[in-house]
Design a protein around this motif. Structure first.
Motif, PDB file in Angstrom:
ATOM      1  N   PRO A  62       0.820  -1.208   0.000  1.00 44.16           N
ATOM      2  CA  PRO A  62       0.000   0.000   0.000  1.00 44.16           C
ATOM      3  C   PRO A  62       0.861   1.267   0.000  1.00 44.16           C
ATOM      4  O   PRO A  62       1.915   1.315   0.632  1.00 44.16           O
ATOM      5  CB  PRO A  62      -0.810  -0.106   1.286  1.00 44.16           C
ATOM      6  N   ALA A  63       0.398   2.264  -0.707  1.00 44.74           N
ATOM      7  CA  ALA A  63       1.070   3.561  -0.741  1.00 44.74           C
ATOM      8  C   ALA A  63       0.776   4.310   0.560  1.00 44.74           C
ATOM      9  O   ALA A  63      -0.275   4.106   1.180  1.00 44.74           O
ATOM     10  CB  ALA A  63       0.565   4.371  -1.936  1.00 44.74           C
ATOM     11  N   PRO A  64       1.683   5.170   1.000  1.00 44.86           N
ATOM     12  CA  PRO A  64       1.479   5.912   2.252  1.00 44.86           C
ATOM     13  C   PRO A  64       0.147   6.675   2.301  1.00 44.86           C
ATOM     14  O   PRO A  64      -0.467   6.770   3.365  1.00 44.86           O
ATOM     15  CB  PRO A  64       2.658   6.884   2.295  1.00 44.86           C
ATOM     16  N   GLU A  65      -0.298   7.193   1.187  1.00 44.54           N
ATOM     17  CA  GLU A  65      -1.559   7.954   1.185  1.00 44.54           C
ATOM     18  C   GLU A  65      -2.794   7.070   1.380  1.00 44.54           C
ATOM     19  O   GLU A  65      -3.905   7.573   1.558  1.00 44.54           O
ATOM     20  CB  GLU A  65      -1.700   8.808  -0.085  1.00 44.54           C
ATOM     21  N   MET A  66      -2.620   5.756   1.372  1.00 41.45           N
ATOM     22  CA  MET A  66      -3.728   4.827   1.596  1.00 41.45           C
ATOM     23  C   MET A  66      -3.915   4.512   3.082  1.00 41.45           C
ATOM     24  O   MET A  66      -4.811   3.757   3.441  1.00 41.45           O
ATOM     25  CB  MET A  66      -3.501   3.545   0.794  1.00 41.45           C
ATOM     26  N   LEU A  67      -3.079   5.116   3.943  1.00 33.83           N
ATOM     27  CA  LEU A  67      -3.158   4.887   5.384  1.00 33.83           C
ATOM     28  C   LEU A  67      -4.501   5.358   5.924  1.00 33.83           C
ATOM     29  O   LEU A  67      -4.945   6.473   5.643  1.00 33.83           O
ATOM     30  CB  LEU A  67      -2.028   5.617   6.109  1.00 33.83           C
ATOM     31  N   ILE A  68      -5.149   4.499   6.690  1.00 33.62           N
ATOM     32  CA  ILE A  68      -6.418   4.832   7.330  1.00 33.62           C
ATOM     33  C   ILE A  68      -6.197   5.110   8.809  1.00 33.62           C
ATOM     34  O   ILE A  68      -6.757   6.045   9.363  1.00 33.62           O
ATOM     35  CB  ILE A  68      -7.443   3.702   7.114  1.00 33.62           C
ATOM     36  N   ALA A  69      -5.381   4.286   9.467  1.00 30.26           N
ATOM     37  CA  ALA A  69      -5.102   4.475  10.893  1.00 30.26           C
ATOM     38  C   ALA A  69      -3.830   3.715  11.263  1.00 30.26           C
ATOM     39  O   ALA A  69      -3.489   2.714  10.636  1.00 30.26           O
ATOM     40  CB  ALA A  69      -6.266   3.962  11.728  1.00 30.26           C
ATOM     41  N   ARG A  70      -3.160   4.208  12.316  1.00 27.43           N
ATOM     42  CA  ARG A  70      -1.962   3.547  12.826  1.00 27.43           C
ATOM     43  C   ARG A  70      -1.977   3.660  14.344  1.00 27.43           C
ATOM     44  O   ARG A  70      -2.279   4.712  14.885  1.00 27.43           O
ATOM     45  CB  ARG A  70      -0.700   4.206  12.285  1.00 27.43           C
ATOM     46  N   GLY A  71      -1.675   2.557  15.013  1.00 30.65           N
ATOM     47  CA  GLY A  71      -1.597   2.567  16.467  1.00 30.65           C
ATOM     48  C   GLY A  71      -1.981   1.226  17.035  1.00 30.65           C
ATOM     49  O   GLY A  71      -2.210   0.257  16.290  1.00 30.65           O
ATOM     50  N   PRO A  72      -2.082   1.131  18.377  1.00 29.72           N
ATOM     51  CA  PRO A  72      -2.546  -0.104  19.001  1.00 29.72           C
ATOM     52  C   PRO A  72      -3.956  -0.427  18.478  1.00 29.72           C
ATOM     53  O   PRO A  72      -4.799   0.471  18.379  1.00 29.72           O
ATOM     54  CB  PRO A  72      -2.561   0.209  20.492  1.00 29.72           C
ATOM     55  N   PHE A  73      -4.200  -1.684  18.138  1.00 24.19           N
ATOM     56  CA  PHE A  73      -5.487  -2.033  17.528  1.00 24.19           C
ATOM     57  C   PHE A  73      -6.650  -1.620  18.410  1.00 24.19           C
ATOM     58  O   PHE A  73      -7.693  -1.199  17.917  1.00 24.19           O
ATOM     59  CB  PHE A  73      -5.548  -3.522  17.185  1.00 24.19           C
ATOM     60  N   ARG A  74      -6.467  -1.697  19.717  1.00 23.68           N
ATOM     61  CA  ARG A  74      -7.523  -1.286  20.648  1.00 23.68           C
ATOM     62  C   ARG A  74      -7.950   0.158  20.370  1.00 23.68           C
ATOM     63  O   ARG A  74      -9.120   0.496  20.468  1.00 23.68           O
ATOM     64  CB  ARG A  74      -7.007  -1.428  22.070  1.00 23.68           C
ATOM     65  N   GLN A  75      -7.002   1.012  19.994  1.00 18.18           N
ATOM     66  CA  GLN A  75      -7.293   2.424  19.768  1.00 18.18           C
ATOM     67  C   GLN A  75      -7.782   2.731  18.351  1.00 18.18           C
ATOM     68  O   GLN A  75      -8.507   3.702  18.145  1.00 18.18           O
ATOM     69  CB  GLN A  75      -6.060   3.264  20.076  1.00 18.18           C
ATOM     70  N   ILE A  76      -7.373   1.942  17.379  1.00 21.95           N
ATOM     71  CA  ILE A  76      -7.768   2.234  15.991  1.00 21.95           C
ATOM     72  C   ILE A  76      -8.912   1.361  15.496  1.00 21.95           C
ATOM     73  O   ILE A  76      -9.377   1.520  14.377  1.00 21.95           O
ATOM     74  CB  ILE A  76      -6.561   2.123  15.026  1.00 21.95           C
ATOM     75  N   SER A  77      -9.391   0.438  16.339  1.00 22.99           N
ATOM     76  CA  SER A  77     -10.405  -0.529  15.897  1.00 22.99           C
ATOM     77  C   SER A  77     -11.690   0.136  15.419  1.00 22.99           C
ATOM     78  O   SER A  77     -12.302  -0.326  14.455  1.00 22.99           O
ATOM     79  CB  SER A  77     -10.697  -1.548  16.991  1.00 22.99           C
ATOM     80  N   THR A  78     -12.107   1.229  16.046  1.00 25.83           N
ATOM     81  CA  THR A  78     -13.341   1.908  15.622  1.00 25.83           C
ATOM     82  C   THR A  78     -13.180   2.465  14.212  1.00 25.83           C
ATOM     83  O   THR A  78     -14.070   2.319  13.371  1.00 25.83           O
ATOM     84  CB  THR A  78     -13.711   3.028  16.607  1.00 25.83           C
ATOM     85  N   THR A  79     -12.035   3.082  13.939  1.00 24.81           N
ATOM     86  CA  THR A  79     -11.772   3.634  12.615  1.00 24.81           C
ATOM     87  C   THR A  79     -11.693   2.525  11.573  1.00 24.81           C
ATOM     88  O   THR A  79     -12.294   2.624  10.491  1.00 24.81           O
ATOM     89  CB  THR A  79     -10.456   4.439  12.626  1.00 24.81           C
TER      90      THR A  79
END
Length: 98
Positions: A62-79
């Motif tokens: 994936p290209a960097p601009e395709m990033l949706i979320a980054r972090g502990p899954f507990r924190q990014i799971s909603t996104t």
């Protein structure tokens, strides 16, 4: 990896983690065949850090601009869940541990 997780279609044992709607799927990185799937809810309590990208397809980075979320899954799971519920395939890439 052992041959238990090898793709039954092409035999490759390299997988990618995908979230689609409410499912967590391991798929073959070569041909895209689903190898195993479970509910993504089992991942929600994970503190392991992931990057979630809009999926470019099997074996593609994936290209960097395709990033949706980054972090502990507990924190990014909603996104991640919100994007996946809308039909977007989300590629989860584990971040290296410090």
């Amino acid at each position: 990896m052992n041959n238990i997780m090898a793709c039954s279609s092409c035999g490759l044992d390299k997988t990618e983690s995908i979230v689609h709607r409410g499912s967590y799927i391991l798929r073959c990185a070569a041909c895209g065949e689903a190898i195993v799937a479970t509910s993504s809810m089992g991942m929600f309590d994970s503190d392991h850090t992931f990057s979630g990208f809009a999926d470019p397809g099997p074996g593609k980075h994936p290209a960097p601009e395709m990033l949706i979320a980054r972090g502990p899954f507990r924190q990014i799971s909603t996104t991640i869940s919100g994007a996946a519920r809308n039909g977007t395939l989300i590629r989860l890439i584990p971040e290296p541990k410090d």
